[in-house]
Design a protein around this motif. Structure first.
Motif, PDB file in Angstrom:
ATOM      1  N   SER A  19       0.980  -0.809   0.374  1.00 26.75           N
ATOM      2  CA  SER A  19      -0.001   0.117   0.483  1.00 26.75           C
ATOM      3  C   SER A  19       1.009   1.542  -0.569  1.00 26.75           C
ATOM      4  O   SER A  19       1.161   1.517   1.043  1.00 26.75           O
ATOM      5  N   PRO A  20       1.618   1.990  -1.087  1.00 24.79           N
ATOM      6  CA  PRO A  20       2.404   2.760  -1.157  1.00 24.79           C
ATOM      7  C   PRO A  20       1.118   4.061  -0.286  1.00 24.79           C
ATOM      8  O   PRO A  20       2.179   4.837  -0.191  1.00 24.79           O
ATOM      9  N   PHE A  21      -0.174   3.867   0.016  1.00 23.03           N
ATOM     10  CA  PHE A  21      -0.777   4.899   0.410  1.00 23.03           C
ATOM     11  C   PHE A  21       0.137   5.383   2.106  1.00 23.03           C
ATOM     12  O   PHE A  21       0.486   6.901   2.610  1.00 23.03           O
ATOM     13  N   LEU A  22       0.440   4.055   2.578  1.00 21.68           N
ATOM     14  CA  LEU A  22       1.197   4.230   3.943  1.00 21.68           C
ATOM     15  C   LEU A  22       2.310   5.179   3.613  1.00 21.68           C
ATOM     16  O   LEU A  22       2.418   6.036   4.824  1.00 21.68           O
ATOM     17  N   ALA A  23       3.096   5.752   2.617  1.00 24.80           N
ATOM     18  CA  ALA A  23       4.574   5.620   2.760  1.00 24.80           C
ATOM     19  C   ALA A  23       4.413   7.175   2.387  1.00 24.80           C
ATOM     20  O   ALA A  23       4.909   8.133   3.153  1.00 24.80           O
ATOM     21  N   SER A  24       3.195   7.818   2.309  1.00 22.89           N
ATOM     22  CA  SER A  24       2.701   9.367   1.756  1.00 22.89           C
ATOM     23  C   SER A  24       2.589   9.401   2.560  1.00 22.89           C
ATOM     24  O   SER A  24       2.172  11.135   2.988  1.00 22.89           O
ATOM     25  N   LEU A  25       2.226   8.761   3.701  1.00 22.42           N
ATOM     26  CA  LEU A  25       1.343   9.342   5.337  1.00 22.42           C
ATOM     27  C   LEU A  25       2.884   9.847   5.965  1.00 22.42           C
ATOM     28  O   LEU A  25       2.777  10.907   7.075  1.00 22.42           O
ATOM     29  N   TYR A  71       7.819  12.554  -6.491  1.00 19.69           N
ATOM     30  CA  TYR A  71       7.918  11.330  -6.575  1.00 19.69           C
ATOM     31  C   TYR A  71       7.482  10.237  -7.416  1.00 19.69           C
ATOM     32  O   TYR A  71       7.991  10.701  -9.025  1.00 19.69           O
ATOM     33  N   GLU A  72       7.779   9.446  -6.810  1.00 15.60           N
ATOM     34  CA  GLU A  72       7.140   8.262  -8.809  1.00 15.60           C
ATOM     35  C   GLU A  72       6.202   7.466  -8.396  1.00 15.60           C
ATOM     36  O   GLU A  72       5.560   7.178  -7.186  1.00 15.60           O
ATOM     37  N   VAL A  73       5.606   6.759  -9.837  1.00 18.03           N
ATOM     38  CA  VAL A  73       4.409   5.796 -10.332  1.00 18.03           C
ATOM     39  C   VAL A  73       5.174   4.774 -10.233  1.00 18.03           C
ATOM     40  O   VAL A  73       5.758   4.777 -11.257  1.00 18.03           O
ATOM     41  N   ASP A  74       4.773   4.277  -9.773  1.00 16.09           N
ATOM     42  CA  ASP A  74       5.341   1.894  -9.929  1.00 16.09           C
ATOM     43  C   ASP A  74       3.632   1.942 -11.148  1.00 16.09           C
ATOM     44  O   ASP A  74       3.126   1.468 -10.638  1.00 16.09           O
ATOM     45  N   PRO A  75       4.517   1.252 -11.979  1.00 11.73           N
ATOM     46  CA  PRO A  75       3.545   0.664 -13.306  1.00 11.73           C
ATOM     47  C   PRO A  75       2.261   0.169 -13.132  1.00 11.73           C
ATOM     48  O   PRO A  75       1.256  -0.039 -13.372  1.00 11.73           O
ATOM     49  N   ASN A  76       3.129  -0.352 -11.902  1.00 14.64           N
ATOM     50  CA  ASN A  76       2.674  -1.811 -11.481  1.00 14.64           C
ATOM     51  C   ASN A  76       1.399  -1.605 -10.287  1.00 14.64           C
ATOM     52  O   ASN A  76       0.416  -2.245 -10.632  1.00 14.64           O
ATOM     53  N   ARG A  77       1.990  -1.202  -9.964  1.00 19.46           N
ATOM     54  CA  ARG A  77       1.512  -0.454  -8.611  1.00 19.46           C
ATOM     55  C   ARG A  77       0.408   0.283  -9.035  1.00 19.46           C
ATOM     56  O   ARG A  77      -0.919  -0.331  -8.662  1.00 19.46           O
ATOM     57  N   GLU A  78      -0.153   0.826 -10.583  1.00 24.09           N
ATOM     58  CA  GLU A  78      -1.069   1.697 -10.643  1.00 24.09           C
ATOM     59  C   GLU A  78      -1.927   0.404 -11.352  1.00 24.09           C
ATOM     60  O   GLU A  78      -2.996   0.269 -11.079  1.00 24.09           O
ATOM     61  N   LEU A  79      -1.576  -0.800 -11.985  1.00 15.39           N
ATOM     62  CA  LEU A  79      -2.804  -1.431 -12.366  1.00 15.39           C
ATOM     63  C   LEU A  79      -3.244  -2.102 -11.208  1.00 15.39           C
ATOM     64  O   LEU A  79      -4.447  -2.897 -11.108  1.00 15.39           O
ATOM     65  N   VAL A  80      -2.315  -2.366 -10.034  1.00 18.01           N
ATOM     66  CA  VAL A  80      -3.456  -3.261  -8.816  1.00 18.01           C
ATOM     67  C   VAL A  80      -4.526  -2.404  -8.116  1.00 18.01           C
ATOM     68  O   VAL A  80      -5.118  -2.763  -7.970  1.00 18.01           O
ATOM     69  N   GLY A  81      -3.792  -0.386  -8.218  1.00 16.89           N
ATOM     70  CA  GLY A  81      -5.161   0.099  -7.808  1.00 16.89           C
ATOM     71  C   GLY A  81      -5.889   0.089  -8.909  1.00 16.89           C
ATOM     72  O   GLY A  81      -7.221  -0.113  -8.402  1.00 16.89           O
ATOM     73  N   LEU A  82      -6.162   0.512 -10.204  1.00 20.18           N
ATOM     74  CA  LEU A  82      -7.124   0.324 -10.644  1.00 20.18           C
ATOM     75  C   LEU A  82      -7.905  -0.763 -10.665  1.00 20.18           C
ATOM     76  O   LEU A  82      -8.973  -0.414 -10.821  1.00 20.18           O
ATOM     77  N   GLY A  83      -6.689  -2.107 -10.589  1.00 17.28           N
ATOM     78  CA  GLY A  83      -8.089  -3.218 -11.026  1.00 17.28           C
ATOM     79  C   GLY A  83      -8.742  -3.246  -9.456  1.00 17.28           C
ATOM     80  O   GLY A  83     -10.103  -3.651 -10.016  1.00 17.28           O
ATOM     81  N   ALA A  84      -7.818  -2.966  -8.087  1.00 20.26           N
ATOM     82  CA  ALA A  84      -9.155  -2.678  -7.253  1.00 20.26           C
ATOM     83  C   ALA A  84      -9.786  -1.895  -7.175  1.00 20.26           C
ATOM     84  O   ALA A  84     -11.508  -2.620  -6.865  1.00 20.26           O
ATOM     85  N   ALA A  85      -9.588  -1.020  -8.152  1.00 14.60           N
ATOM     86  CA  ALA A  85     -11.481  -0.310  -7.619  1.00 14.60           C
ATOM     87  C   ALA A  85     -12.161  -0.619  -8.852  1.00 14.60           C
ATOM     88  O   ALA A  85     -13.192  -0.736  -8.815  1.00 14.60           O
ATOM     89  N   ASN A  86     -11.470  -1.211  -9.808  1.00 13.80           N
ATOM     90  CA  ASN A  86     -13.068  -1.951 -10.485  1.00 13.80           C
ATOM     91  C   ASN A  86     -13.579  -3.243  -9.956  1.00 13.80           C
ATOM     92  O   ASN A  86     -15.177  -3.053  -9.920  1.00 13.80           O
ATOM     93  N   LEU A  87     -12.764  -4.352  -9.463  1.00 13.17           N
ATOM     94  CA  LEU A  87     -13.366  -5.097  -8.444  1.00 13.17           C
ATOM     95  C   LEU A  87     -14.565  -4.729  -7.192  1.00 13.17           C
ATOM     96  O   LEU A  87     -15.304  -5.034  -7.717  1.00 13.17           O
ATOM     97  N   GLY A  88     -14.165  -3.179  -6.964  1.00 16.06           N
ATOM     98  CA  GLY A  88     -15.260  -2.581  -5.904  1.00 16.06           C
ATOM     99  C   GLY A  88     -15.624  -2.303  -6.647  1.00 16.06           C
ATOM    100  O   GLY A  88     -17.561  -2.271  -5.697  1.00 16.06           O
ATOM    101  N   GLY A  89     -16.351  -1.527  -7.606  1.00 17.12           N
ATOM    102  CA  GLY A  89     -17.684  -1.027  -8.424  1.00 17.12           C
ATOM    103  C   GLY A  89     -18.291  -1.726  -8.926  1.00 17.12           C
ATOM    104  O   GLY A  89     -19.421  -2.212  -8.608  1.00 17.12           O
ATOM    105  N   GLY A  90     -17.365  -3.202  -9.325  1.00 11.84           N
ATOM    106  CA  GLY A  90     -18.133  -4.456  -9.865  1.00 11.84           C
ATOM    107  C   GLY A  90     -18.954  -5.205  -8.484  1.00 11.84           C
ATOM    108  O   GLY A  90     -20.723  -5.582  -8.505  1.00 11.84           O
ATOM    109  N   ILE A  91     -18.533  -4.909  -7.571  1.00 10.51           N
ATOM    110  CA  ILE A  91     -18.626  -5.710  -6.137  1.00 10.51           C
ATOM    111  C   ILE A  91     -20.542  -4.818  -5.745  1.00 10.51           C
ATOM    112  O   ILE A  91     -21.141  -6.044  -5.076  1.00 10.51           O
ATOM    113  N   PHE A  92     -20.075  -3.199  -5.812  1.00 10.28           N
ATOM    114  CA  PHE A  92     -21.589  -3.181  -5.510  1.00 10.28           C
ATOM    115  C   PHE A  92     -22.207  -2.527  -6.397  1.00 10.28           C
ATOM    116  O   PHE A  92     -22.860  -1.484  -6.585  1.00 10.28           O
TER     117      PHE A  92
END
Length: 643
Positions: free
Chosen positions: A21-27, A295-316
């Motif tokens: 979770s890159p979010f933790l490092a940003s804090l 700061y830096e963005v990680d393309p692999n983390r972006e894919l995971v984040g986008l995937g998680a967002a779509n999973l959340g949208g679909g399950i609701f």
């Protein structure tokens, strides 16, 4: 020891959590000042998201309230697992349209099956993106040329802007792609509603003015509140100004859509398209924001984040999620510094869905359109395109093709064309034979490219070539032709070609076949092919393909200098250039012996002095020899080192 082990274990857990979770490092170093900026960003994004989300839900073929079901989970999950701190992953016009097109081929819009398939499509797209991120396929971003991406992002911004123009003019009925909408607007300018135009123009003017006065003022939020207040007081809706109107409230519990395996298979192509479009929409702006804020963005983390967002949208029971350029730009302009903005936006969206949807009823759509247009102005980077045109036409052409493709063929075809242009430019650049001939720098044993070092000396009969990129299928034939052309055009007969393969880490079959063919072509001319600095994996592959047996293991050298020395040992010509190399080598050897003598004493000192005398004698005789040998007029022997 126990305390050190505990600290090490805790540090390891922290590092692992930061990777997940890159979010933790940003804090780190988070304080109230940053919290205030994130809250302003969240309020601005929420204000933009509610009415826009309703509209994009309808683009996806779902009822307006579907946006309230899916976006809170999507916002929160991307904030936790994505790596961009300003990007807003929520509703996306391009993803919504692609979702409607994919599901529309399988079910009637408005039916329960259509709703279930739309949610299933979001889940499959999320799974595809997460899997791609886990497999570290984010490297595909390397094929998105930043120049091409700048054109692609510019095109996306224009598409979003053209959809807002009818709201600013009070014109209805604009449909289709960019040029269809533009044509409709131009031919219906006479139907412009004057009061609506006034509201839109004044909103744009207020946004630009507040932005110039102070960046601390949340211009979008201030104009939004002002627009609602003026609309309510003057009853603008009764005077023909379109307003957002009633927004249904409510939430649904999470659940898996009731679809079969066959349906999931049919949805897979569209899901891959959504994952690709969402990633392409996100990676460009994410990198722009990261560069802006350091700061830096990680393309692999972006894919995971986008995937998680779509999973959340679909399950609701929602629809596919993607990057929102307008809300991301507004979030950045509001001063947001971390993903806290997305988390707060998710919470505010829940509150609005339950209790506050009525507040947006009187919001003029012209004001909303103005906010969106001003927010995406930063994505229309004209200066970047002008810079590309000034510095390198090929880069500008790639950006222009991507921009026009998005406008002419819509987002997904435009994206594929943009990726194709990037790949074409990469392969085309690699296919051009960039190869240096190496020569020795006078006074040293170092080798340099002759086109960069004009004084570099080559040995007659030996040509040393170094491809300036790895050898692979795209450039193999061109490099072979270049070697043969240089051999054919050489002023003196060539007896050996030495190839420096240091840059070839992963040789493919066409590359190996090229070396085998080159060996045969040179052999027919009585020329030996030798290789230097061959990496172990490449050497093993040459052995497997039989190329090593043809070239001969004795003609493979660990260093280029070793190949040059072997050439001199096996040939008796001893031309002037070769004697110069030997003499410079002797000089360097004498310098090393002389430096070592300072620490010698007694008998060792006498031996060292005797060796220096012999080296001096050899140098004197070699000077005499060089004076009697013919040599190029451009290479004066006086330039060689003396002692």
């Amino acid at each position: 020891m126990g305390d050190e082990a505990s600290r090490g274990s805790a540090a390891g857990r922290t590092s692992w959590l930061n990777r997940v979770s890159p979010f933790l490092a940003s804090l780190r170093g988070y304080d109230t000042t940053r919290l205030k900026k994130d809250l302003v960003g969240a309020l601005t994004v929420t204000a933009l998201h509610i009415p826009e989300g309703m509209a994009y839900a309808q683009l996806a073929g779902l009822p307006p309230q579907a946006a309230l079901y899916s976006t809170p989970a999507a916002l929160a999950l991307y904030a936790l697992f994505g790596s961009s701190r300003q990007l807003i992953i929520a509703v996306s016009a391009s993803v919504s349209v692609l979702s409607a097109a994919t599901v529309g081929a399988l079910a009637q819009q408005g039916s329960p099956r259509f709703v279930a398939l739309t949610a299933a499509l979001a889940l499959v797209a999320g799974a595809v993106a997460v899997l791609a991120g886990v497999l570290k396929l984010g490297r595909v971003a390397q094929f998105f040329s930043s120049s091409v991406l700048s054109g692609f992002v510019f095109g996306l911004a224009l598409i979003i802007a053209i959809k807002q123009v009818p709201k600013l003019l009070g014109i209805e009925g604009a449909k289709g792609g960019f040029f269809e909408r533009l044509g409709f607007i131009l031919t219906h300018l006479g139907q412009t509603h004057a009061l609506t135009l006034g509201v839109g123009a004044s909103s744009i003017a207020a946004l630009l003015l507040l932005g110039r006065v102070s960046r601390r003022i949340p211009a979008a939020l201030a104009v939004l509140v002002l627009g609602i207040a003026v609309s309510s007081l003057l009853h603008l809706d009764a005077k023909g100004v379109a307003i957002v109107g009633h927004i249904p409230a409510g939430l649904v519990p999470p659940q898996l859509p009731d679809v079969g395996l066959g349906d999931l298979v049919k949805l897979l192509p569209g899901a891959c398209g959504i994952a690709l479009v969402a990633f392409a929409e996100a990676i460009g702006p994410a990198r722009m924001f990261a560069a802006k804020h350091g700061y830096e963005v990680d393309p692999n983390r972006e894919l995971v984040g986008l995937g998680a967002a779509n999973l959340g949208g679909g399950i609701f029971r929602g629809f596919g999620m993607g990057c929102s350029l307008s809300k991301s730009a507004a979030n950045d302009q509001a001063g947001s510094t971390t993903q806290v903005s997305s988390l707060v936006t998710a919470g505010l969206t829940l509150l609005v869905a339950l209790f506050l949807t009525g507040l947006f009823r009187a919001l003029p759509e012209a004001t909303l359109g103005a906010i969106v247009v001003v927010a995406i102005l930063g994505m229309m980077d004209v200066k970047a395109l002008v810079r590309l045109a000034r510095l390198r036409r090929a880069d500008f052409l790639g950006a222009a093709v991507a921009l026009v493709a998005v406008l002419a063929f819509d987002v997904l075809p435009g994206l594929l064309i943009a990726v194709g242009v990037s790949l074409f430019l990469t392969v085309y650049r690699a296919s051009k034979p960039r190869m240096s001939e190496l020569g020795r720098v006078p006074g040293t044993l170092d080798l340099a490219a002759t086109h960069r070092e004009s004084s570099a000396i080559t040995l007659p009969g030996l040509h040393v070539f170094r491809p300036e990129e790895g050898l692979f299928f795209a450039n193999a034939t061109s490099l072979r032709d270049e070697v043969l052309a240089r051999v054919r055009d050489a002023k003196a007969p060539v007896r050996e070609v030495l190839l420096d393969l240091e840059l070839t880490d992963d040789l493919d079959v066409p590359g190996a076949d090229m070396l085998a063919g080159l060996h045969e072509d040179l052999s027919h001319r009585g020329i030996t092919l030798a290789l230097a600095r061959v990496h172990a994996p490449t050497l093993r592959f040459l052995e497997r393909t039989g190329v090593l047996a043809k070239v001969g293991r004795q003609n493979v050298y660990p260093q280029v200098s070793a190949g040059v020395e072997a050439w001199m040992a096996h040939h008796e010509s001893q031309a002037w250039q070769e004697w110069r190399l030997i003499r410079d080598g002797l000089y360097l050897l004498r310098s090393r012996v002389d430096e070592a003598g300072a620490a010698l004493h007694g008998e060792e000192r006498h031996r060292q002095e005797d060796l220096l005398l012999r080296l001096d004698d050899a140098d004197t005789r070699m000077r005499e020899l060089l004076r009697n040998l013919p040599h190029p007029a451009s290479d004066d022997d006086s330039r060689s080192p003396t002692h």
